[in-house]
Design a protein around this motif. Structure first.
Motif, PDB file in Angstrom:
ATOM      1  N   PHE A 107       0.832  -1.195   0.000  1.00  0.00           N
ATOM      2  CA  PHE A 107       0.000   0.000   0.000  1.00  0.00           C
ATOM      3  C   PHE A 107       0.872   1.253   0.000  1.00  0.00           C
ATOM      4  N   TYR A 108       1.968   1.198   0.737  1.00  0.00           N
ATOM      5  CA  TYR A 108       2.968   2.274   0.753  1.00  0.00           C
ATOM      6  C   TYR A 108       4.303   1.687   0.344  1.00  0.00           C
ATOM      7  N   ALA A 109       5.166   2.487  -0.221  1.00  0.00           N
ATOM      8  CA  ALA A 109       6.471   1.996  -0.651  1.00  0.00           C
ATOM      9  C   ALA A 109       7.511   3.098  -0.514  1.00  0.00           C
ATOM     10  N   ARG A 110       8.748   2.685  -0.351  1.00  0.00           N
ATOM     11  CA  ARG A 110       9.857   3.641  -0.323  1.00  0.00           C
ATOM     12  C   ARG A 110      10.451   3.701  -1.725  1.00  0.00           C
ATOM     13  N   VAL A 111      10.692   4.905  -2.192  1.00  0.00           N
ATOM     14  CA  VAL A 111      11.289   5.106  -3.504  1.00  0.00           C
ATOM     15  C   VAL A 111      12.673   5.689  -3.277  1.00  0.00           C
ATOM     16  N   GLN A 112      13.682   4.980  -3.753  1.00  0.00           N
ATOM     17  CA  GLN A 112      15.048   5.457  -3.564  1.00  0.00           C
ATOM     18  C   GLN A 112      15.971   4.765  -4.554  1.00  0.00           C
ATOM     19  N   ASP A 113      17.139   5.357  -4.761  1.00  0.00           N
ATOM     20  CA  ASP A 113      18.145   4.743  -5.619  1.00  0.00           C
ATOM     21  C   ASP A 113      18.693   3.501  -4.935  1.00  0.00           C
ATOM     22  N   LYS A 114      19.138   2.526  -5.711  1.00  0.00           N
ATOM     23  CA  LYS A 114      19.714   1.302  -5.152  1.00  0.00           C
ATOM     24  C   LYS A 114      20.946   1.582  -4.303  1.00  0.00           C
ATOM     25  N   ASP A 115      21.690   2.617  -4.640  1.00  0.00           N
ATOM     26  CA  ASP A 115      22.927   2.936  -3.919  1.00  0.00           C
ATOM     27  C   ASP A 115      22.716   3.941  -2.786  1.00  0.00           C
ATOM     28  N   ALA A 116      21.470   4.262  -2.462  1.00  0.00           N
ATOM     29  CA  ALA A 116      21.200   5.264  -1.425  1.00  0.00           C
ATOM     30  C   ALA A 116      21.694   4.774  -0.070  1.00  0.00           C
ATOM     31  N   SER A 117      22.241   5.692   0.717  1.00  0.00           N
ATOM     32  CA  SER A 117      22.727   5.326   2.044  1.00  0.00           C
ATOM     33  C   SER A 117      21.663   5.552   3.112  1.00  0.00           C
ATOM     34  N   ARG A 118      20.586   6.226   2.752  1.00  0.00           N
ATOM     35  CA  ARG A 118      19.475   6.470   3.677  1.00  0.00           C
ATOM     36  C   ARG A 118      18.173   6.041   3.018  1.00  0.00           C
ATOM     37  N   LEU A 119      17.189   5.704   3.854  1.00  0.00           N
ATOM     38  CA  LEU A 119      15.885   5.319   3.330  1.00  0.00           C
ATOM     39  C   LEU A 119      15.216   6.500   2.648  1.00  0.00           C
ATOM     40  N   GLY A 120      14.554   6.224   1.548  1.00  0.00           N
ATOM     41  CA  GLY A 120      13.803   7.256   0.863  1.00  0.00           C
ATOM     42  C   GLY A 120      12.472   7.500   1.558  1.00  0.00           C
ATOM     43  N   PRO A 121      11.716   8.477   1.075  1.00  0.00           N
ATOM     44  CA  PRO A 121      10.432   8.792   1.713  1.00  0.00           C
ATOM     45  C   PRO A 121       9.412   7.672   1.503  1.00  0.00           C
ATOM     46  N   MET A 122       8.505   7.527   2.453  1.00  0.00           N
ATOM     47  CA  MET A 122       7.423   6.552   2.337  1.00  0.00           C
ATOM     48  C   MET A 122       6.304   7.221   1.539  1.00  0.00           C
ATOM     49  N   LEU A 123       5.953   6.637   0.409  1.00  0.00           N
ATOM     50  CA  LEU A 123       4.955   7.223  -0.484  1.00  0.00           C
ATOM     51  C   LEU A 123       3.818   6.252  -0.736  1.00  0.00           C
ATOM     52  N   ALA A 124       2.665   6.799  -1.024  1.00  0.00           N
ATOM     53  CA  ALA A 124       1.520   5.967  -1.400  1.00  0.00           C
ATOM     54  C   ALA A 124       1.824   5.314  -2.747  1.00  0.00           C
ATOM     55  N   ASN A 125       1.548   4.022  -2.853  1.00  0.00           N
ATOM     56  CA  ASN A 125       1.771   3.303  -4.092  1.00  0.00           C
ATOM     57  C   ASN A 125       0.788   3.822  -5.144  1.00  0.00           C
ATOM     58  N   PRO A 126       1.277   4.271  -6.306  1.00  0.00           N
ATOM     59  CA  PRO A 126       0.393   4.798  -7.351  1.00  0.00           C
ATOM     60  C   PRO A 126      -0.668   3.789  -7.812  1.00  0.00           C
ATOM     61  N   LEU A 127      -0.421   2.500  -7.628  1.00  0.00           N
ATOM     62  CA  LEU A 127      -1.413   1.500  -8.027  1.00  0.00           C
ATOM     63  C   LEU A 127      -2.708   1.625  -7.231  1.00  0.00           C
ATOM     64  N   TYR A 128      -2.619   2.230  -6.052  1.00  0.00           N
ATOM     65  CA  TYR A 128      -3.786   2.370  -5.181  1.00  0.00           C
ATOM     66  C   TYR A 128      -4.263   3.815  -5.098  1.00  0.00           C
ATOM     67  N   GLU A 129      -4.039   4.583  -6.148  1.00  0.00           N
ATOM     68  CA  GLU A 129      -4.381   6.004  -6.146  1.00  0.00           C
ATOM     69  C   GLU A 129      -5.856   6.236  -5.805  1.00  0.00           C
ATOM     70  N   ALA A 130      -6.762   5.458  -6.380  1.00  0.00           N
ATOM     71  CA  ALA A 130      -8.194   5.629  -6.116  1.00  0.00           C
ATOM     72  C   ALA A 130      -8.530   5.306  -4.660  1.00  0.00           C
ATOM     73  N   VAL A 131      -7.922   4.280  -4.105  1.00  0.00           N
ATOM     74  CA  VAL A 131      -8.165   3.909  -2.709  1.00  0.00           C
ATOM     75  C   VAL A 131      -7.677   5.011  -1.781  1.00  0.00           C
ATOM     76  N   HIS A 132      -6.503   5.542  -2.057  1.00  0.00           N
ATOM     77  CA  HIS A 132      -5.968   6.635  -1.243  1.00  0.00           C
ATOM     78  C   HIS A 132      -6.888   7.859  -1.313  1.00  0.00           C
ATOM     79  N   ALA A 133      -7.421   8.158  -2.483  1.00  0.00           N
ATOM     80  CA  ALA A 133      -8.330   9.307  -2.629  1.00  0.00           C
ATOM     81  C   ALA A 133      -9.594   9.077  -1.808  1.00  0.00           C
ATOM     82  N   ASP A 134     -10.135   7.856  -1.854  1.00  0.00           N
ATOM     83  CA  ASP A 134     -11.334   7.536  -1.062  1.00  0.00           C
ATOM     84  C   ASP A 134     -11.054   7.673   0.431  1.00  0.00           C
ATOM     85  N   LEU A 135      -9.904   7.201   0.876  1.00  0.00           N
ATOM     86  CA  LEU A 135      -9.545   7.315   2.290  1.00  0.00           C
ATOM     87  C   LEU A 135      -9.390   8.772   2.701  1.00  0.00           C
ATOM     88  N   GLU A 136      -8.789   9.552   1.841  1.00  0.00           N
ATOM     89  CA  GLU A 136      -8.609  10.980   2.121  1.00  0.00           C
ATOM     90  C   GLU A 136      -9.962  11.663   2.279  1.00  0.00           C
TER      91      GLU A 136
END
Length: 101
Positions: free
Chosen positions: A57-86
Protein backbone atom coordinates in the motif's frame (compact mmCIF):
# COMPACT_ATOMS: atom_id res chain seq x y z
CA UNK A 1 23.15 -13.92 -3.62
CA UNK A 2 25.97 -14.04 -6.15
CA UNK A 3 29.00 -16.03 -4.94
CA UNK A 4 31.11 -12.84 -4.99
CA UNK A 5 28.81 -11.35 -2.33
CA UNK A 6 28.44 -14.53 -0.23
CA UNK A 7 30.98 -13.40 2.41
CA UNK A 8 29.17 -10.10 2.96
CA UNK A 9 25.78 -11.77 3.14
CA UNK A 10 26.98 -14.24 5.77
CA UNK A 11 27.84 -11.28 8.04
CA UNK A 12 24.23 -10.04 8.08
CA UNK A 13 22.49 -10.98 11.34
CA UNK A 14 19.89 -13.67 10.74
CA UNK A 15 16.84 -14.88 12.54
CA UNK A 16 15.50 -18.43 12.45
CA UNK A 17 11.75 -18.77 12.94
CA UNK A 18 9.69 -21.93 13.32
CA UNK A 19 5.97 -21.45 12.82
CA UNK A 20 3.33 -23.65 14.40
CA UNK A 21 0.10 -24.67 12.63
CA UNK A 22 -2.11 -21.64 12.13
CA UNK A 23 0.68 -19.08 12.58
CA UNK A 24 1.70 -16.56 9.90
CA UNK A 25 4.98 -14.76 9.35
CA UNK A 26 4.84 -11.40 7.56
CA UNK A 27 7.98 -10.29 5.74
CA UNK A 28 8.16 -6.69 4.53
CA UNK A 29 8.62 -6.06 0.85
CA UNK A 30 12.08 -6.93 -0.54
CA UNK A 31 13.37 -8.71 2.60
CA UNK A 32 15.69 -11.57 1.78
CA UNK A 33 14.44 -14.85 3.13
CA UNK A 34 14.72 -18.59 2.76
CA UNK A 35 11.88 -20.97 3.57
CA UNK A 36 12.06 -24.64 4.49
CA UNK A 37 8.87 -26.62 5.04
CA UNK A 38 9.29 -29.33 7.68
CA UNK A 39 6.67 -32.03 8.36
CA UNK A 40 5.46 -32.36 11.96
CA UNK A 41 4.96 -35.52 14.03
CA UNK A 42 1.19 -35.53 13.44
CA UNK A 43 1.63 -35.54 9.65
CA UNK A 44 5.12 -36.86 8.81
CA UNK A 45 4.28 -37.37 5.12
CA UNK A 46 3.42 -33.82 4.21
CA UNK A 47 3.85 -30.16 4.85
CA UNK A 48 3.02 -26.95 3.07
CA UNK A 49 4.08 -23.35 2.85
CA UNK A 50 2.30 -20.61 0.94
CA UNK A 51 3.81 -17.44 -0.45
CA UNK A 52 1.73 -14.51 -1.59
CA UNK A 53 3.19 -11.55 -3.42
CA UNK A 54 1.27 -8.29 -3.38
CA UNK A 55 1.81 -4.66 -4.17
CA UNK A 56 2.43 -2.79 -0.89
CA UNK A 57 0.00 0.00 0.00
CA UNK A 58 2.97 2.27 0.75
CA UNK A 59 6.47 2.00 -0.65
CA UNK A 60 9.86 3.64 -0.32
CA UNK A 61 11.29 5.11 -3.50
CA UNK A 62 15.05 5.46 -3.56
CA UNK A 63 18.15 4.74 -5.62
CA UNK A 64 19.71 1.30 -5.15
CA UNK A 65 22.93 2.94 -3.92
CA UNK A 66 21.20 5.26 -1.43
CA UNK A 67 22.73 5.33 2.04
CA UNK A 68 19.48 6.47 3.68
CA UNK A 69 15.89 5.32 3.33
CA UNK A 70 13.80 7.26 0.86
CA UNK A 71 10.43 8.79 1.71
CA UNK A 72 7.42 6.55 2.34
CA UNK A 73 4.95 7.22 -0.48
CA UNK A 74 1.52 5.97 -1.40
CA UNK A 75 1.77 3.30 -4.09
CA UNK A 76 0.39 4.80 -7.35
CA UNK A 77 -1.41 1.50 -8.03
CA UNK A 78 -3.79 2.37 -5.18
CA UNK A 79 -4.38 6.00 -6.15
CA UNK A 80 -8.19 5.63 -6.12
CA UNK A 81 -8.16 3.91 -2.71
CA UNK A 82 -5.97 6.64 -1.24
CA UNK A 83 -8.33 9.31 -2.63
CA UNK A 84 -11.33 7.54 -1.06
CA UNK A 85 -9.55 7.31 2.29
CA UNK A 86 -8.61 10.98 2.12
CA UNK A 87 -12.24 11.94 1.47
CA UNK A 88 -13.44 9.71 4.32
CA UNK A 89 -10.92 11.33 6.67
CA UNK A 90 -11.98 14.85 5.65
CA UNK A 91 -15.64 13.87 6.12
CA UNK A 92 -14.90 12.39 9.58
CA UNK A 93 -13.10 15.57 10.65
CA UNK A 94 -16.00 17.69 9.41
CA UNK A 95 -18.49 15.53 11.35
CA UNK A 96 -16.33 15.77 14.45
CA UNK A 97 -16.25 19.56 14.12
CA UNK A 98 -20.04 19.72 13.83
CA UNK A 99 -20.39 17.67 17.02
CA UNK A 100 -17.94 19.92 18.84
CA UNK A 101 -15.28 17.22 19.16
Amino acid sequence: PPMAKRGLVEQIPRCDVTLKPGEVLFLPSLWWHEVSAVPDDANPNGCMSVSHQYHPFYARVQDKDASRLGPMLANPLYEAVHADLEQALVGAKKDEGLRGG
